[in-house]
Design a protein around this motif. Structure first.
Motif, PDB file in Angstrom:
ATOM      1  N   ARG A 203       0.840  -1.211   0.000  1.00 52.26           N
ATOM      2  CA  ARG A 203       0.000   0.000   0.000  1.00 52.26           C
ATOM      3  C   ARG A 203       0.874   1.259   0.000  1.00 52.26           C
ATOM      4  NH1 ARG A 203      -2.875  -3.214   4.203  1.00 52.26           N
ATOM      5  NH2 ARG A 203      -4.698  -4.145   3.164  1.00 52.26           N
ATOM      6  N   HIS A 204       1.945   1.218   0.789  1.00 52.64           N
ATOM      7  CA  HIS A 204       2.844   2.375   0.797  1.00 52.64           C
ATOM      8  C   HIS A 204       3.534   2.526  -0.558  1.00 52.64           C
ATOM      9  CE1 HIS A 204       5.668   5.394   2.106  1.00 52.64           C
ATOM     10  NE2 HIS A 204       6.689   4.618   1.773  1.00 52.64           N
ATOM     11  N   THR A 205       3.999   1.420  -1.126  1.00 54.02           N
ATOM     12  CA  THR A 205       4.637   1.464  -2.440  1.00 54.02           C
ATOM     13  C   THR A 205       3.670   1.983  -3.485  1.00 54.02           C
ATOM     14  OG1 THR A 205       6.011  -0.419  -1.800  1.00 54.02           O
ATOM     15  CG2 THR A 205       5.914   0.098  -4.134  1.00 54.02           C
ATOM     16  N   LEU A 206       2.405   1.621  -3.371  1.00 53.58           N
ATOM     17  CA  LEU A 206       1.385   2.126  -4.288  1.00 53.58           C
ATOM     18  C   LEU A 206       1.285   3.645  -4.211  1.00 53.58           C
ATOM     19  CD1 LEU A 206      -1.060   1.652  -6.208  1.00 53.58           C
ATOM     20  CD2 LEU A 206      -2.465   1.392  -4.153  1.00 53.58           C
ATOM     21  N   SER A 207       1.342   4.189  -3.000  1.00 51.14           N
ATOM     22  CA  SER A 207       1.266   5.640  -2.852  1.00 51.14           C
ATOM     23  C   SER A 207       2.476   6.334  -3.463  1.00 51.14           C
ATOM     24  CB  SER A 207       1.145   6.016  -1.370  1.00 51.14           C
ATOM     25  OG  SER A 207       1.026   7.413  -1.220  1.00 51.14           O
TER      26      SER A 207
ATOM     27  N   THR B 244      -5.192  25.841   1.591  1.00 55.85           N
ATOM     28  CA  THR B 244      -5.536  24.985   0.449  1.00 55.85           C
ATOM     29  C   THR B 244      -5.788  23.556   0.930  1.00 55.85           C
ATOM     30  OG1 THR B 244      -4.210  26.316  -1.075  1.00 55.85           O
ATOM     31  CG2 THR B 244      -4.770  24.088  -1.771  1.00 55.85           C
ATOM     32  N   GLU B 245      -6.931  23.008   0.547  1.00 54.43           N
ATOM     33  CA  GLU B 245      -7.282  21.641   0.913  1.00 54.43           C
ATOM     34  C   GLU B 245      -6.731  20.684  -0.142  1.00 54.43           C
ATOM     35  OE1 GLU B 245      -8.936  20.820   3.662  1.00 54.43           O
ATOM     36  OE2 GLU B 245      -9.459  22.846   4.337  1.00 54.43           O
ATOM     37  N   VAL B 246      -6.024  19.646   0.307  1.00 56.02           N
ATOM     38  CA  VAL B 246      -5.448  18.657  -0.598  1.00 56.02           C
ATOM     39  C   VAL B 246      -5.786  17.260  -0.080  1.00 56.02           C
ATOM     40  CG1 VAL B 246      -3.564  20.173  -1.319  1.00 56.02           C
ATOM     41  CG2 VAL B 246      -3.233  18.639   0.642  1.00 56.02           C
ATOM     42  N   GLU B 247      -5.400  16.252  -0.867  1.00 57.88           N
ATOM     43  CA  GLU B 247      -5.472  14.861  -0.451  1.00 57.88           C
ATOM     44  C   GLU B 247      -4.064  14.293  -0.387  1.00 57.88           C
ATOM     45  OE1 GLU B 247      -9.547  12.729  -2.069  1.00 57.88           O
ATOM     46  OE2 GLU B 247      -7.755  12.727  -3.326  1.00 57.88           O
ATOM     47  N   VAL B 248      -3.804  13.488   0.637  1.00 55.78           N
ATOM     48  CA  VAL B 248      -2.537  12.778   0.728  1.00 55.78           C
ATOM     49  C   VAL B 248      -2.860  11.281   0.765  1.00 55.78           C
ATOM     50  CG1 VAL B 248      -0.404  12.467   2.018  1.00 55.78           C
ATOM     51  CG2 VAL B 248      -1.530  14.700   2.002  1.00 55.78           C
ATOM     52  N   ILE B 249      -2.216  10.506  -0.103  1.00 54.22           N
ATOM     53  CA  ILE B 249      -2.490   9.072  -0.187  1.00 54.22           C
ATOM     54  C   ILE B 249      -1.586   8.352   0.804  1.00 54.22           C
ATOM     55  CG2 ILE B 249      -2.711   7.080  -1.705  1.00 54.22           C
ATOM     56  CD1 ILE B 249      -4.472   9.491  -2.445  1.00 54.22           C
ATOM     57  N   ILE B 250      -2.163   7.928   1.921  1.00 54.52           N
ATOM     58  CA  ILE B 250      -1.409   7.223   2.963  1.00 54.52           C
ATOM     59  C   ILE B 250      -1.944   5.805   3.065  1.00 54.52           C
ATOM     60  CG2 ILE B 250      -0.876   7.139   5.429  1.00 54.52           C
ATOM     61  CD1 ILE B 250      -0.951  10.161   5.487  1.00 54.52           C
ATOM     62  N   ALA B 251      -1.047   4.835   2.997  1.00 58.26           N
ATOM     63  CA  ALA B 251      -1.414   3.414   3.018  1.00 58.26           C
ATOM     64  C   ALA B 251      -2.448   3.106   1.946  1.00 58.26           C
ATOM     65  CB  ALA B 251      -1.913   3.008   4.397  1.00 58.26           C
ATOM     66  N   GLY B 252      -2.316   3.753   0.817  1.00 58.18           N
ATOM     67  CA  GLY B 252      -3.185   3.476  -0.314  1.00 58.18           C
ATOM     68  C   GLY B 252      -4.524   4.170  -0.271  1.00 58.18           C
ATOM     69  N   GLN B 253      -4.803   4.950   0.790  1.00 58.74           N
ATOM     70  CA  GLN B 253      -6.102   5.600   0.935  1.00 58.74           C
ATOM     71  C   GLN B 253      -5.947   7.108   1.002  1.00 58.74           C
ATOM     72  OE1 GLN B 253      -9.060   3.919   0.859  1.00 58.74           O
ATOM     73  NE2 GLN B 253      -7.764   2.131   0.437  1.00 58.74           N
ATOM     74  N   PRO B 254      -6.888   7.860   0.364  1.00 61.99           N
ATOM     75  CA  PRO B 254      -6.811   9.328   0.419  1.00 61.99           C
ATOM     76  C   PRO B 254      -7.155   9.845   1.809  1.00 61.99           C
ATOM     77  CG  PRO B 254      -8.807   8.636  -0.715  1.00 61.99           C
ATOM     78  CD  PRO B 254      -8.018   7.401  -0.449  1.00 61.99           C
ATOM     79  N   ARG B 255      -6.425  10.837   2.238  1.00 64.58           N
ATOM     80  CA  ARG B 255      -6.623  11.469   3.531  1.00 64.58           C
ATOM     81  C   ARG B 255      -6.712  12.979   3.327  1.00 64.58           C
ATOM     82  NH1 ARG B 255      -4.208   9.319   8.109  1.00 64.58           N
ATOM     83  NH2 ARG B 255      -3.799   7.252   7.283  1.00 64.58           N
ATOM     84  N   LYS B 256      -7.578  13.654   4.042  1.00 68.16           N
ATOM     85  CA  LYS B 256      -7.688  15.103   3.928  1.00 68.16           C
ATOM     86  C   LYS B 256      -6.430  15.776   4.477  1.00 68.16           C
ATOM     87  CE  LYS B 256     -12.739  15.428   4.218  1.00 68.16           C
ATOM     88  NZ  LYS B 256     -13.882  15.962   5.012  1.00 68.16           N
ATOM     89  N   GLY B 257      -5.955  16.765   3.747  1.00 63.74           N
ATOM     90  CA  GLY B 257      -4.808  17.541   4.192  1.00 63.74           C
ATOM     91  C   GLY B 257      -5.056  19.020   3.942  1.00 63.74           C
ATOM     92  N   ARG B 258      -4.292  19.847   4.645  1.00 63.25           N
ATOM     93  CA  ARG B 258      -4.438  21.298   4.489  1.00 63.25           C
ATOM     94  C   ARG B 258      -3.078  21.955   4.606  1.00 63.25           C
ATOM     95  NH1 ARG B 258      -5.798  25.803   7.921  1.00 63.25           N
ATOM     96  NH2 ARG B 258      -5.660  24.420   9.738  1.00 63.25           N
ATOM     97  N   ILE B 259      -2.798  22.871   3.714  1.00 59.41           N
ATOM     98  CA  ILE B 259      -1.522  23.579   3.744  1.00 59.41           C
ATOM     99  C   ILE B 259      -1.572  24.652   4.831  1.00 59.41           C
ATOM    100  CG2 ILE B 259       0.001  25.103   2.426  1.00 59.41           C
ATOM    101  CD1 ILE B 259      -0.657  23.445  -0.028  1.00 59.41           C
TER     102      ILE B 259
END
Length: 817
Positions: free
Chosen positions: A110-114, A780-795
């Protein structure tokens, strides 16, 4: 084609004609140095390790830098190289699977996928049904899933090398076969003299691409290049009846757990490669014989039998077939498994292009980066994990063998974050090592130094591994809380410590640093040294100890890089350089109670009026003279105490005795990293040779009113390709991220993380990420792919903790958090 006459002069001489040396010649030619480059090979091209390589290559890597190299190589092999040169490379684009049998392996995938998503790879995580659809002959008992990389494949190693040789020759490179180098020495002029059986060549740059000969070649020049030859088997079966009617090639299977290797088709036969996880075999420990060409060893079936038997269980259609070909050849393994690509330590213009255990998979991409480094002054990917200067004098030959055997056995193990390689340890224990070990410290090795990572409190004192949270998470939380609310003490003796003194010390340092040097004795400046491309060589703290005396402190693994940078640019400067990294120890004392604790051990006035923020003073602690630097990587009231080695334990014990009543707690590098992320302090993961100060968003440390190396390029803020952003990411209670994860905006990848850590004080995941500049806007709202799943992020636009930076400057005791 008749053999050319050996020239007496060249800009570059490459010694070694395998995939690494030829790959470098090809890429130097593409960077404009083709007519000035000579390559020497003692026999035929590829006759060392290259010819017997299995030739596989995969996008399945969680290393961001290697991922860029692999993707480039696949593009090169699958069409570009043959189109350019007219030379066939025999590319088999069959794709591949990396199997997972356990949840830990699934987390790895999953990490390699990200990471692969951040790099734009064609990559997916699939279940057993999809594996069986594309590879119906593999026994999938126990398999949970696999990483599918359809653009992978394998290639003929000799054809690839010959095609790059043709491309190099087309651009002017001169290649001399059957021309063995016999010595490499440096002339008083700084040029390199390469002696061969057919004459002598003098050159500006020499490259060691000697493969299994590279270490002994380095010894000609007084260099210690750590690598050891390890032998690896693969076997080719008789023709497989089930393969005869196939109209496509089956994907390569990488089965790390059961086979500890790979299985694929070799035309209509089967090929099984094994990296046994016990009794690894080192050869040529003292010297590789010069007359060995196309050399193979007899197969050692006893050594590999457990994994070979399991491979037949996994591929039952092989079970009744004979072995038609045995390949048991030697491959170079450095102590940590990463190649040696870059400058050799302590000399100028001697380059390493060697120590590569996966030459076909990694080689041309790494050679391209080395060519850019040589020609332009910096590579375009971070070279920290490949830089030959990451090892020091502690890397003796005996230690190299121990570490190479360890690396071989880890070749098909899960590369957990912060994996701790324990063989051959401790290397350089600090004077506090035994004391801290008795208190529960779990150590890591950095440039040979033993540094505490964290302290076991109520749990077993050992490493705990996982891509998600482990019991270490709570240990680090305890240490962070102590630093924020009371005080913490850390052994930071591993830091590089160098004194530069003499009449020209200030002049030299001023033209090598982007920030203003401290003007008053006791002044401290945080600054960066750059290369001629304006990229970051290293970050260092500079302390002015006297009128012509400066003390430089930086990360441990930059020690040789700092020394080489000073040496390369000192010219005729009248200076003395002393390396104090081992002779001196250091402690960090941080937290709102730090002043109370230190005051109990010294007569020095520690108030703001007499000991200002970012100043240093020589004081006496527990009867021992030392340098106290008022600074804090944790972002709290604090000092670094730099101490002669023999006095460090006494100073630590005195501080501990004074601090017990104030809640003083030992902490390690894991807590230090979490604390610096809360303060938005950039570290080695962000400040790399890939980026300028503008791109790293640290221009506040650069002066516009002075000249220094790389000034104009680093101050050029127009059309930046990326910039370092600071993010908070929503936690899920299990996975916090490990770096390299994809960052997306509106479904499109706009960057990747560099460092990620959970901020225990603020209760958020925090990250630095390199993103497109137009995205780096607070809020700015972004997505971070952690363990293969999107997670909400903010700058974020300010540090998550103490954004006004008031706490380190506090005079009175700060209120607990």
């Amino acid at each position: 084609m008749s053999q050319q006459s050996l020239p007496t002069q060249a800009r570059v001489v490459i010694v070694g004609g395998g995939v690494m040396g030829v790959g470098l010649a090809y890429h130097l030619a593409h960077e404009g140095w083709g007519g000035d480059t000579v390559l020497l090979e003692k026999a035929e091209l590829t006759s060392g390790s290259t010819w017997h390589a299995a030739g596989q290559i995969t996008h399945s890597t969680s290393s961001f830098g290697l991922g860029k190299c692999v993707d480039y190589n696949i593009g090169l092999y699958s069409g570009k190289l043959e189109a350019e040169t007219g030379q066939a490379v025999t590319w088999h684009g069959c794709g591949s699977f990396r199997l997972a049998y356990t949840e830990d392996e699934m987390d790895w995938l999953r990490h390699t996928l990200s990471v692969g998503t951040a790099l734009g790879f064609n990559i997916d995580l699939v279940g057993p049904e999809r594996i069986a659809e594309l590879h119906p002959f593999y026994n999938l008992e126990g398999v949970l899933g696999a990483l599918h990389t359809p653009d992978d494949g394998h290639v003929d190693p000799t054809n690839v090398t010959m095609a790059m040789a043709a491309g190099a020759r087309q651009k002017g490179v001169r290649i001399f076969r059957h021309t063995r180098a016999t010595n490499i020495t440096q002339a008083p002029s700084g040029e390199w003299v390469v002696e061969t059986e057919k004459g002598t060549i003098t050159c500006e740059h020499v490259v060691n691409a000697g493969g299994t000969y590279a270490r002994q070649m380095g010894e000609w020049s007084g260099l210690q290049l750590p690598m050891t030859s390890m032998t690896h088997h693969y076997f080719v079966t008789e023709p497989v009846p089930e393969f005869q009617s196939l109209d496509r090639e089956l994907p390569v299977i990488r089965d790390d757990r059961k086979v500890s290797g790979y299985i694929r088709m070799e035309q209509k036969r089967g090929l099984i490669g094994i990296y046994e996880k016990a009794n690894p075999n080192a050869v040529w420990i003292d010297e590789c014989p010069w007359d060995y060409e196309n050399w193979l060893f007899d197969a050692d079936y006893d050594r590999v039998m457990p994994w070979l038997e399991e491979s037949l269980n996994r591929m039952p259609i092989f079970a009744n077939l004979g072995i038609q070909r045995e390949v048991h050849g030697a491959i170079s393994h450095p102590p940590d498994g990463n190649p040696l690509i870059g400058p050799a330590p302590g000399v100028r213009n001697y380059w390493c292009c060697c120590g590569t255990q996966i030459g076909i998979g990694w080689g041309p991409g790494l050679a391209r980066e080395l060519a850019r480094w040589m020609v332009h002054g910096a590579a375009d990917i971070s070279m920290r994990e490949f830089d030959p200067r990451r090892f020091g004098a502690y890397a003796t030959k005996d230690w190299q063998v121990v570490k190479a055997k360890e690396d071989y056995c880890l070749r098909h193990e899960i590369p957990f974050p912060h994996f701790n390689r324990l063989a051959g340890r401790p290397v350089k224990p600090s004077p506090l090592y035994d004391r801290l070990k008795a208190k529960g410290a779990v150590f890591e090795e950095v440039y040979g130094h033993e540094r505490p990572r964290w302290f076991a409190r109520g749990i077993e004192q050992r490493d705990y591994y996982g891509f998600g949270r482990t019991p270490v998470h709570e240990m680090v939380a305890t240490e962070c809380a102590a630093v924020r609310t009371a005080a913490g003490i850390m052994d930071i003796s591993a830091f590089t410590k160098v004194e530069v003194s003499g009449p020209d010390a200030s002049v030299l340092l001023d033209r090598l640093t982007a920030n203003r040097l401290p003007q008053q004795v006791g002044g401290i400046a945080l600054t960066h040294m750059l290369n001629r491309r304006g990229r970051i060589e290293l970050e260092t703290t500079v302390v002015k100890l006297g009128q012509d005396r400066y003390y430089l402190v930086c990360a441990a693994f930059f020690e040789q890089r700092l020394l080489d940078h000073l040496a390369a640019h000192r010219g005729t400067a009248e200076i003395t350089i002393r390396t104090l990294s081992t002779d001196w120890a250091a402690l960090a004392l941080n937290g709102p109670r730090a002043r109370d604790i230190l005051a109990a051990c010294t007569d020095a006035d520690l108030s703001n009026a007499h000991f200002k923020w970012l100043t240093a003073r020589q004081i006496t602690v527990a009867g021992h003279s030392l340098w106290a630097l008022r600074m804090s990587y944790a972002g709290e009231l604090g000092w670094e105490l730099h101490i002669p080695r023999d006095h460090a334990l006494a100073v630590y014990d005195a501080l501990w005795a004074a601090g017990e009543g104030h809640g003083l707690t030992d902490y390690g590098s894991f807590a230090m990293n979490a604390l610096r992320m809360e303060k938005a302090f950039k570290g080695a993961g962000e400040l790399t040779n890939e980026v300028t100060l503008a791109e790293a968003d640290v221009l506040r440390f650069a002066r516009t009113d002075k000249e220094y190396l790389g000034r104009d390029k680093t101050l050029n803020t127009g059309n930046l390709p990326w910039v370092c952003a600071y993010l908070e990411i929503e936690p899920d209670g299990r996975f916090d991220g490990n770096g390299g994860e994809a960052v997306r905006l509106h479904g499109k990848v706009i960057g990747s993380t560099a460092s990620v850590a959970y901020g225990h004080t603020v209760g958020k995941i925090l990250a630095f990420a390199y993103v497109k500049p137009q995205v780096n806007l607070p809020g700015t709202e972004v997505e971070v792919i952690i363990a293969g799943q999107p997670r909400k992020g903010r700058i974020l636009g300010a540090p998550a903790y103490d954004p006004d930076n008031a706490r380190p400057r506090a005079d009175l005791q700060a209120e607990p958090v």
